[in-house]
Design an enzyme around this catalytic site. Structure first.
Site, mmCIF file in Angstrom:
data_model
loop_
_atom_site.group_PDB
_atom_site.id
_atom_site.type_symbol
_atom_site.label_atom_id
_atom_site.label_comp_id
_atom_site.label_asym_id
_atom_site.label_seq_id
_atom_site.Cartn_x
_atom_site.Cartn_y
_atom_site.Cartn_z
ATOM 1 N N VAL A 1 -3.391 -6.074 9.629
ATOM 2 C CA VAL A 1 -2.651 -5.011 8.937
ATOM 3 C C VAL A 1 -3.525 -4.626 7.754
ATOM 4 O O VAL A 1 -3.678 -5.398 6.801
ATOM 5 C CB VAL A 1 -1.261 -5.505 8.482
ATOM 6 C CG1 VAL A 1 -0.504 -4.370 7.810
ATOM 7 C CG2 VAL A 1 -0.474 -6.045 9.670
ATOM 8 N N THR B 1 0.827 -1.199 0.000
ATOM 9 C CA THR B 1 0.000 0.000 0.000
ATOM 10 C C THR B 1 0.863 1.252 0.000
ATOM 11 O O THR B 1 0.458 2.297 -0.520
ATOM 12 C CB THR B 1 -0.932 0.009 1.226
ATOM 13 O OG1 THR B 1 -1.573 -1.258 1.334
ATOM 14 C CG2 THR B 1 -1.986 1.096 1.117
ATOM 15 N N LYS C 1 1.650 -11.481 8.519
ATOM 16 C CA LYS C 1 0.610 -10.707 7.838
ATOM 17 C C LYS C 1 0.143 -11.579 6.684
ATOM 18 O O LYS C 1 0.868 -11.793 5.715
ATOM 19 C CB LYS C 1 1.134 -9.373 7.299
ATOM 20 C CG LYS C 1 0.048 -8.609 6.528
ATOM 21 C CD LYS C 1 0.581 -7.448 5.720
ATOM 22 C CE LYS C 1 -0.563 -6.833 4.910
ATOM 23 N NZ LYS C 1 -0.077 -5.767 3.988
ATOM 24 N N TYR D 1 5.441 -11.376 5.634
ATOM 25 C CA TYR D 1 4.395 -10.871 4.759
ATOM 26 C C TYR D 1 4.092 -11.952 3.722
ATOM 27 O O TYR D 1 4.826 -12.115 2.752
ATOM 28 C CB TYR D 1 4.881 -9.575 4.112
ATOM 29 C CG TYR D 1 3.883 -8.816 3.273
ATOM 30 C CD1 TYR D 1 2.564 -9.229 3.118
ATOM 31 C CD2 TYR D 1 4.270 -7.639 2.640
ATOM 32 C CE1 TYR D 1 1.673 -8.513 2.357
ATOM 33 C CE2 TYR D 1 3.389 -6.910 1.868
ATOM 34 C CZ TYR D 1 2.088 -7.352 1.719
ATOM 35 O OH TYR D 1 1.197 -6.638 0.944
#
Length: 298
Positions: free
Chosen positions: A207, A50, A165, A138
């Site tokens: 998240v 993001t 995440k 991640y």
């Protein structure tokens, strides 16, 4: 950092640019972080997808971490995105994050050419050894090309990984991590449209990129479902947030999130080329979804 607990809504921060997009706009970033903290957000995760980390230079990625730590002022933890396509760069970013006060690092596997599990394990071990920071793994197979089983992900705890995440969208695998492997790794939701499910299933938080646009609603949802255990209230709130999440996932995600932030009245500088904010028709569609959720727009 052995006593650090990450829970609640951690915002996957956008990276505001100057209007000419040649630099990170410090004033805009500070204003945005203030808005997040005033809304009750529980942590900052800069430098992820993001945050358009693939368009930032190495020096800008370091600058972004430094600014987020400074603007957070110790009020919430900063988990710095430090994933890279080379071990040397990933280690350099993680060591820097430690030096400037980040609480942890988020590491996405090298992308374009997928690594295997052994190579990933060696990478994470070196990051942890040299930075001494705990790691959030991640998990985003669509971007990294690396799909691990729940047990393989949990096994990364041997090399400093404490959190996950999960941006796989694989709810059954995520459930196994939440219920069956929580003694090894703490799984946080990272797939927008699974946020309500993740919280209701018992994960300690998420998240969440959409929190850039709807921070108050995101925090209220977490408090209703995870703290007060009020699923009826949670479903009521989720009915407002879900259409927004579905919209964001249906388009270039970073572009959609930044467009949403712009629609709430905060300038972001847009995205660096070749990416751009969403066009007028999609902006109107998103504006309608925000209004339906009770979010003021311009």
């Amino acid at each position: 950092m052995s006593d650090l607990n990450l829970n609640g809504i951690l915002v996957a921060l956008v990276t505001p640019f100057t209007d000419d997009k040649t630099a990170i706009d410090e004033a805009r970033l500070e204003l945005h972080i203030k808005h997040m903290l005033d809304a009750g957000i529980h942590g900052l995760v800069p430098g992820g997808s993001t945050g358009e980390f693939t368009t930032l230079s190495l020096s800008e990625r370091k600058q972004l971490t430094e600014l987020c730590v400074r603007f957070a002022g110790g009020r919430v933890p900063v988990v710095a995105g430090t994933g890279a396509t080379s071990t040397s760069e990933a280690v350099e970013l993680a060591v820097h994050a430690k030096e400037v006060g980040a609480a942890a690092v988020m590491v996405v596997p090298p992308f374009y050419d997928p690594v295997n599990l052994q190579q990933l394990t060696e990478l994470l071990a070196e990051i942890h050894e040299k930075s001494t920071l705990p790691i959030m793994y991640y998990n985003i197979p669509s971007a990294s090309g690396l799909k691990l089983s729940p047990s393989e992900i949990a096994g990364l705890s041997r090399v400093g990984v404490r959190w996950l995440k999960d941006t796989s969208g694989d709810a059954p695998a995520f459930t196994e991590l939440v219920f069956g492997l929580s003694d090894q790794i703490t799984a946080l939701n990272g797939w927008d449209t699974l946020t309500f499910y993740g919280l209701a299933a018992g994960c300690p938080g998420g998240v969440w990129g959409a929190a850039n646009i709807i921070p108050e609603l995101a925090v209220e949802l977490y408090e209703a479902v995870s703290i007060k255990k009020d699923l009826d209230k949670g479903k009521e709130l989720w009915s407002k947030a879900w259409p927004i999440c579905k919209f964001l996932e249906s388009h270039n995600y970073a572009a959609a999130v930044k467009t949403g932030v712009e629609l709430t009245g905060q300038a972001t500088g847009g995205l660096r080329k070749p990416f751009a904010l969403l066009g007028p028709e999609l902006q109107e569609e998103l504006k309608g979804l925000l209004k339906n959720a009770g979010v003021a727009t311009v």
